[in-house]
Write an enzyme that holds these catalytic residues in place. Sequence first.
Site, PDB file in Angstrom:
ATOM      1  N   ASN A 214    -102.495  13.831  -1.078  1.00 38.89           N
ATOM      2  CA  ASN A 214    -103.399  14.017  -1.445  1.00 38.89           C
ATOM      3  C   ASN A 214    -103.986  15.514  -1.059  1.00 38.89           C
ATOM      4  O   ASN A 214    -105.193  16.237  -2.009  1.00 38.89           O
ATOM      5  CB  ASN A 214    -104.536  13.420  -1.147  1.00 38.89           C
ATOM      6  CG  ASN A 214    -104.179  11.539  -1.077  1.00 38.89           C
ATOM      7  OD1 ASN A 214    -103.812  11.191   0.074  1.00 38.89           O
ATOM      8  ND2 ASN A 214    -103.996  11.014  -1.812  1.00 38.89           N
TER       9      ASN A 214
ATOM     10  N   ILE B 290    -107.081  11.160  -4.282  1.00 36.84           N
ATOM     11  CA  ILE B 290    -107.687   9.404  -3.584  1.00 36.84           C
ATOM     12  C   ILE B 290    -106.237   8.792  -3.062  1.00 36.84           C
ATOM     13  O   ILE B 290    -105.371   8.964  -3.247  1.00 36.84           O
ATOM     14  CB  ILE B 290    -108.346   8.288  -4.354  1.00 36.84           C
ATOM     15  CG1 ILE B 290    -109.185   8.885  -5.414  1.00 36.84           C
ATOM     16  CG2 ILE B 290    -108.424   7.139  -4.066  1.00 36.84           C
ATOM     17  CD1 ILE B 290    -109.926   7.914  -6.824  1.00 36.84           C
TER      18      ILE B 290
ATOM     19  N   ASP C 220    -106.282 -13.494  37.208  1.00 36.19           N
ATOM     20  CA  ASP C 220    -106.066 -14.500  38.465  1.00 36.19           C
ATOM     21  C   ASP C 220    -104.685 -14.212  38.602  1.00 36.19           C
ATOM     22  O   ASP C 220    -104.595 -13.283  38.921  1.00 36.19           O
ATOM     23  CB  ASP C 220    -106.175 -16.024  37.888  1.00 36.19           C
ATOM     24  CG  ASP C 220    -107.311 -16.036  37.060  1.00 36.19           C
ATOM     25  OD1 ASP C 220    -108.140 -15.582  37.596  1.00 36.19           O
ATOM     26  OD2 ASP C 220    -106.850 -17.118  36.171  1.00 36.19           O
TER      27      ASP C 220
HETATM   28  P1  ATP Z   1    -106.505 -18.063  40.601  1.00 35.67           P
HETATM   29  O1  ATP Z   1    -108.204 -17.711  40.411  1.00 35.67           O
HETATM   30  O2  ATP Z   1    -105.794 -16.580  41.940  1.00 35.67           O
HETATM   31  O3  ATP Z   1    -106.195 -18.326  39.744  1.00 35.67           O
HETATM   32  P2  ATP Z   1    -107.368 -20.557  41.920  1.00 35.67           P
HETATM   33  O4  ATP Z   1    -107.731 -20.813  40.011  1.00 35.67           O
HETATM   34  O5  ATP Z   1    -105.590 -21.577  41.666  1.00 35.67           O
HETATM   35  O6  ATP Z   1    -106.537 -18.973  42.153  1.00 35.67           O
HETATM   36  P3  ATP Z   1    -109.018 -22.122  42.540  1.00 35.67           P
HETATM   37  O7  ATP Z   1    -108.775 -22.877  41.473  1.00 35.67           O
HETATM   38  O8  ATP Z   1    -110.689 -21.562  42.705  1.00 35.67           O
HETATM   39  O9  ATP Z   1    -108.149 -20.897  42.501  1.00 35.67           O
HETATM   40  O10 ATP Z   1    -108.816 -22.800  43.815  1.00 35.67           O
HETATM   41  C1  ATP Z   1    -109.547 -22.236  45.311  1.00 35.67           C
HETATM   42  C2  ATP Z   1    -109.586 -22.881  46.551  1.00 35.67           C
HETATM   43  O11 ATP Z   1    -109.259 -24.485  45.948  1.00 35.67           O
HETATM   44  C3  ATP Z   1    -107.583 -23.108  47.169  1.00 35.67           C
HETATM   45  O12 ATP Z   1    -107.791 -21.715  48.106  1.00 35.67           O
HETATM   46  C4  ATP Z   1    -107.282 -24.089  47.344  1.00 35.67           C
HETATM   47  O13 ATP Z   1    -107.773 -24.282  48.624  1.00 35.67           O
HETATM   48  C5  ATP Z   1    -108.584 -25.120  46.828  1.00 35.67           C
HETATM   49  N1  ATP Z   1    -108.194 -26.011  45.899  1.00 35.67           N
HETATM   50  C6  ATP Z   1    -107.166 -25.711  44.426  1.00 35.67           C
HETATM   51  N2  ATP Z   1    -107.227 -26.430  43.384  1.00 35.67           N
HETATM   52  C7  ATP Z   1    -107.805 -27.843  44.414  1.00 35.67           C
HETATM   53  C8  ATP Z   1    -107.126 -29.050  43.965  1.00 35.67           C
HETATM   54  N3  ATP Z   1    -107.051 -29.430  42.850  1.00 35.67           N
HETATM   55  N4  ATP Z   1    -108.199 -29.748  44.990  1.00 35.67           N
HETATM   56  C9  ATP Z   1    -108.543 -29.692  46.178  1.00 35.67           C
HETATM   57  N5  ATP Z   1    -108.253 -28.078  46.535  1.00 35.67           N
HETATM   58  C10 ATP Z   1    -108.130 -27.220  45.809  1.00 35.67           C
END
Ligand code: ATP
Length: 883
Positions: free
Chosen positions: A688, A284, A328
């Site tokens: 063992n 064991i 991402d």
């Molecule tokens: P990843 O997925 O690579 O992390 P991310 O999460 O930043 O990128 P999103 O947040 O979906 O991607 O953003 C997509 C798009 O939305 C960006 O390319 C930008 O044009 C627009 N965007 C991002 N943040 C904002 C915001 N706070 N306000 C308005 N538009 C935004």
Amino acid sequence: MSRQWFSLDIDTIEKQLETNRDEGLVQREVTEKRDYYGKNKLPEQEKTPEWLKFIKHFHDVLIYILLVAAVVTLILGHYIDTVVIILVAVINALIGYIQEGKAEKALDGIKNMLSLHATVVREGKRHDLEAEDLVPGDVVLVKAGDKVPADLRLVEADHLKAEEASLTGESTSVTKETMVLDDETVLGDRVNMLFSGTSISQGTGRGIVVATGEDTEIGKINQSMQDVEEIKTPLLKQTDDFGKLISIVIVVLATLLFIFGLTFHQYDWQELLLSVIGLMVAAIPEGLPAILSIILALGVQTMADNKAIMRTLPSVETLGAVTIICSDKTGTLTKNEMTVTTVVTANQTFDVTGTGYEPVGELRLNDKEVNVIDYPRLFQFLTAVKTVNESDVIEKDNQWIVQGEPTEGCLVSLADKASQPIKKLSMQSKIPFDSSYKYMAALVEEDGQKRIYLKGAPDRVFDMAGLEVGSEERNYWEEQMKRRTETGERVIAAAVKDVSETTETIDHEDVSTGLTLLGLAGIIDPPREEAIEAIKACKQAGITVKMITGDHKDTALAIAKQMQLTDRDAVVEGRELDDMSDDERCEVVKRVDVFARTSPKNKLQLVEALQTNGDISAMTGDGVNDAPALKRADIGVAMGIKGTEVAKEASEMVLVDDNFRTIVNAVKEGRRVYDNLKKTILFILPTNGAEAFLVMAALLLGLTMLLSAVQILYVNMVTAVTVALALAFEPIERGTMEKPPRKSTERLLSPYYMFRIVFVSLLIGGSILLLYPRWVEQYGQENVSTITLHALVFAQLFHMFNVRNERHFSLNKDFFKNKAAFIVSALLIIIQLLVTYVPFMQVALGLQPLSLGEWFYPVMIGLGVFIVVEIEKLVTHRVFKRK
Ligand code: ATP
């Protein structure tokens, strides 16, 4: 204190809790209230008393067998045996108990690292606090993905929805509002309240804390949340089952041998019984389960030290088998340090100087600073991006940092670089940003005119501004956008729309048409150097990296190329994925490494496709909508900094620093841990095997027993607590990150491992048996068990050095890298000397003091095992390689 907060208006609540919805509490009140109400946490759940935890470790088939053995020896009057066997059982339980305590502590530490935070307004300023520090009266801001930190009465709610299943059992999200409710309203309908422990699935809100800790609704039903899950890992389960199997085999075998001995050898039944007990305890592997969990716990600890928090133990093993990492882009592969470099309007392109978030720099046209008053479109663009914005840049310790989203922060810096101050208008209603629709809009009043300002992904905004595909205007903007995205910049567009005076709130329909495009901002976000290195490491380790981003496809591809993530030109957009069949998606994930303009739903589709293809995937995510994909992925990876609570809860691993490299380091650690688990098994079982072989041989051949039950137990215990532990600290073997991931279906005991275990068992047991007659002749029967015991221990001591390397020759340049191996070896030798020469120990174990010459055989057997196993490794690997 439980009041009907939902039926009171905000003024009354402000008065009762001595707070202010805009400014929050002042520090003095916070202190007073904290003294009065205590911390915002639920009482710890009753812990199992320590003694019970200890006793639990006796509940094990293996220990039962030991205890039966103890009773038998007691009846037979072999009291020393009884004492030693009981001692072993106690020591074993003690090790298990200490080990459990350690693992618990490690997991507790991790729980603390994952403590809940809240955004609070105090004295008019925002703070990020531990949820524990909230007091009634505090004003809290919530957004999609947050876990509600206390019971809140809502003051503001913008498209706010909460998921309250944990409290009400209701599975659909509840839309939240701020109006006063009837005092008969039941819990599930109190839409102007947010309850501690539930989560925000959409929108933003502001609320006043009305109950904390035990006074909250969840506190009343006293359910503890936020548990770090703790389940057995597949490997531990396999060893558990294996242990049970061994126990059954042993008991059956022992019974058969007992009958055989009585019938054919006419042994004295008492002696025979003792021998059979010896066999049972020999076969064991008592220490194995404890050592395996030590290795796992140490692995989890190392990962946490390296900024990867594992929320479940089994994932440590899965990590080592990861074949694909889906990451991402923003913040994980790139630095998330955004800077606006250009602003494009209908007829001009302005360059922006200055680096980082410091609002120092100039907006220039043809290398000269411009006065923004002279360029109304530019002026309005700046007003738009500053207004439709929830973030801020501040100076802290001589550094400019963002409070909120970097994408928004850099737009604030941009506006503040203008030659004239740009106003931030007050938002009367807003549509919060969400990565599924990719824009944010706000209703404002400017010079007596109500208007909506909007900022978002250009391709979305072009359509909302009615720019027809193919029109001159659209072509101009597309061309401008392409110039920026092709170099890896992210682009944000801003637009405006005047609305009627009566407009009070806005929704998606209000911005779907009729917008006027104001301009574009080009934003750089440089790649992380260390992520480029990590991508290279992945390639070597046979792990594919895929980028899954919300950004524009040209931006995504440019960054992917810069980081050498792909050498293909293929990019697939989220909406293309939507239109594909499952089979098509399975094909696409094999060919394409970059996915752009994705929505959280696409992440789920990709994970599913990868799983159908048989891949083991790690998927990163941060938003509330990422939760399904994170849950589904083999390793869901949540961002520790920008990730929402909901994402963290859905994932297996949380990255403290949001850094891609951390994932790769964790995979590396996962491979190390898995290898060491396997090595430990490979190391322990031959002890063992050899012992069982010796006992059976003696019984069948009618020889005097070479070892007593007590001696066998001693060997098992002493090797388990010393040399076996060294393997937990074994650094990653050279070349581990240069070979492809292991197959997830790979069995723990591969045919080769089985062979090795039997081979080494026979090697150790066989050489002892062969030398046995010579020992009797040379040193006399009374010294034989002492020599045998040392031979076994030395064989294992040397064998440990074989096992440290699975593939390589053991005397390599990493030989001295694991200090633990040498410390435990020295310890083992000291213990061996003590039991041989300290009188009371000698007596307890039934040993004889050896002369110097008598040490020759044990050491030679050890050395022999080492050499033979090294040769075996060499030969086997040659054969495998050729195959
Ligand atoms: P990843 O997925 O690579 O992390 P991310 O999460 O930043 O990128 P999103 O947040 O979906 O991607 O953003 C997509 C798009 O939305 C960006 O390319 C930008 O044009 C627009 N965007 C991002 N943040 C904002 C915001 N706070 N306000 C308005 N538009 C935004």
